[in-house]
Write an enzyme that holds these catalytic residues in place. Structure first.
Site, mmCIF file in Angstrom:
data_model
loop_
_atom_site.group_PDB
_atom_site.id
_atom_site.type_symbol
_atom_site.label_atom_id
_atom_site.label_comp_id
_atom_site.label_asym_id
_atom_site.label_seq_id
_atom_site.Cartn_x
_atom_site.Cartn_y
_atom_site.Cartn_z
ATOM 1 N N ASP A 88 -18.937 -58.700 -23.405
ATOM 2 C CA ASP A 88 -19.832 -58.279 -24.481
ATOM 3 C C ASP A 88 -19.974 -59.381 -25.518
ATOM 4 O O ASP A 88 -19.158 -60.311 -25.580
ATOM 5 C CB ASP A 88 -19.326 -57.003 -25.148
ATOM 6 C CG ASP A 88 -18.048 -57.207 -25.956
ATOM 7 O OD1 ASP A 88 -17.106 -57.852 -25.433
ATOM 8 O OD2 ASP A 88 -17.976 -56.746 -27.112
ATOM 9 N N GLU A 143 -14.885 -55.989 -26.394
ATOM 10 C CA GLU A 143 -13.850 -56.698 -27.153
ATOM 11 C C GLU A 143 -14.297 -56.971 -28.580
ATOM 12 O O GLU A 143 -13.499 -56.914 -29.523
ATOM 13 C CB GLU A 143 -13.505 -58.011 -26.447
ATOM 14 C CG GLU A 143 -12.276 -58.726 -27.014
ATOM 15 C CD GLU A 143 -12.599 -59.734 -28.115
ATOM 16 O OE1 GLU A 143 -11.649 -60.327 -28.678
ATOM 17 O OE2 GLU A 143 -13.785 -59.940 -28.430
#
Length: 412
Positions: free
Chosen positions: A83, A178
């Site tokens: 991400d 994350e």
């Protein structure tokens, strides 16, 4: 060793897929578009010859490179996240390739006069003569942490193609979310099955980190009273003024822009204010556990003091721990840091061992039973339009991954 053209092609294929995460979502992954890259990575891992490739219902990816030695070797892992931060848009990324960087200003976007300059970003001068990948000035790049994914997959492909390099079993893990603090929340450490791992999520070439902040978040709500301003005397209570009192009561020099190295801070990152209610969002950071606890106490005492001043509860605060300093979990197994340091030295990379002024999946994973230092992935100026990554740094990170695997097989 590793082809520059292959690294560039692989990296660009990742960053041009939008994988921005969303802190307001309660799903995992937090955005459906993260599946686009996740599924592509699964297919790529299978295509290069990795074994036991899997993706679960939350988009956590795992894969195995089997051992090619006949003696017992610890199972090691490499982990990165796919991400990108919601701090700045990651949609429609248009990477620019700067060959043989000349040390001068780089025009990212002529129309909008966006310039990446070594006068401001001095680290650029470290990479004179190298190949840089930059943004076009309108998005982030996504080297955090698609550079890490690129390096891990490239290293696995190289080890598969060069069986003369001896290694034990290697596990690979890629995570969603994350950037919003959830990357390790649903990571199955037992299923991963590694003795230790490394996150490839650092910045400058040579970085090797096994200390990070202790971290908490604080939501402060201030209640006011709204009445017509023409008839407000003695009745109106403007919550924004009370919020200003709260903000100004905290030490002004203990903020991110005034601190470095091991210094902690209070960081006000969001204000949502109206007369009748204002919400302040803080993050609290400190490497020292006692100082960290003291910072939380400062916020609680300030809340109590303001309520006493007004004679009623006008301020409420919620403080939530986010992650802790992984030093406590890594120091008992310092050989895993030493192996990484040796690998860098053997590749003529100067190790830069320093604390992380932030956190990684590795900090949470270390407390979940998987000691997990952090290694450079090569990027600079993460989370914004001035992000860039030297291709040579990505190549070196790929070589470090291979060398750690080789040294682990020898040392055992």
């Amino acid at each position: 060793m590793i082809s520059k053209e292959d690294i560039i092609k692989r990296f660009v294929s990742y960053v041009t897929v939008d994988t921005e995460s969303d802190p307001e979502s309660d799903t995992t992954p937090s955005t459906a578009k993260q599946w686009d890259l996740a599924n592509a990575l699964v297919n790529e891992l299978k295509a290069i010859g990795m074994q036991d490739v899997s993706i679960d219902e939350n988009a956590y990816i795992m894969a195995t490179l089997p051992s090619n030695v006949d003696h017992d070797v610890p199972t090691i892992g490499y982990i990165s996240h796919f991400d990108t931060t919601p701090d700045f848009t990651g949609a429609n990324v248009k990477p620019q390739i700067i060959e043989n960087y000349d040390g001068k200003d780089i025009i990212l976007n002529e129309a909008e006069n966006i310039i990446l300059s070594p006068d401001y970003f001095e680290d650029l001068l470290l990479y004179k003569g190298q190949t840089l990948i930059t943004t076009d000035g309108t998005t982030l790049l996504g080297a955090d942490d698609k550079a890490g994914i690129c390096e891990i997959i490239s290293a696995m492909e190289y080890l598969i193609q060069h069986p003369e390099i001896k290694h034990g079993t290697i596990r690979v893990g890629f995570t969603p979310d994350e950037e919003i603090g959830r990357g390790a929340h649903k990571f199955d450490v037992e299923r991963f099955g590694a003795d230790w791992a490394y996150t490839m999520d650092g910045s400058q070439i040579g970085e090797l980190e096994y200390e990070n902040f202790n971290a908490a978040g604080a939501k402060v709500k201030i209640k006011g009273k709204i009445v017509h301003p023409g008839y407000a005397k003695g009745k109106m209570v403007n919550s924004m003024y009370i919020a200003t009192e709260f903000i100004n009561a905290l030490p002004r020099m203990e903020t991110p822009e005034h601190t470095e190295d091991y210094q902690g801070f209070f960081h006000l990152y969001s204000i949502d204010g109206k007369v009748d209610e204002t919400t302040l969002q803080y993050i609290i950071r400190d490497h020292d556990k006692d100082h960290f606890e003291a910072r939380k106490e400062v916020l609680q005492k300030l809340t109590n003091d303001i309520n006493t001043q007004y004679g009623r509860e006008v301020v409420t605060i919620e403080i939530s721990d986010q992650y802790f300093n992984m030093k406590e979990k890594v120091e008992p197994v310092m050989h895993i840091v030493n192996i990484a340091e040796d690998a860098m030295k053997q590749l003529n990379i100067t190790p830069l061992i320093k604390p992380i002024r932030g956190g990684t999946d590795g900090s949470q994973l270390s407390y979940m039973g998987l000691p997990c230092p952090n290694i450079f992935a090569g990027g600079h100026n993460f989370h914004g339009r001035y992000e860039y990554v030297p291709v040579e740094s990505m190549i070196k990170a790929t070589e470090v991954i291979c060398k750690i695997a080789e040294l682990t097989a020898k040392k055992s």
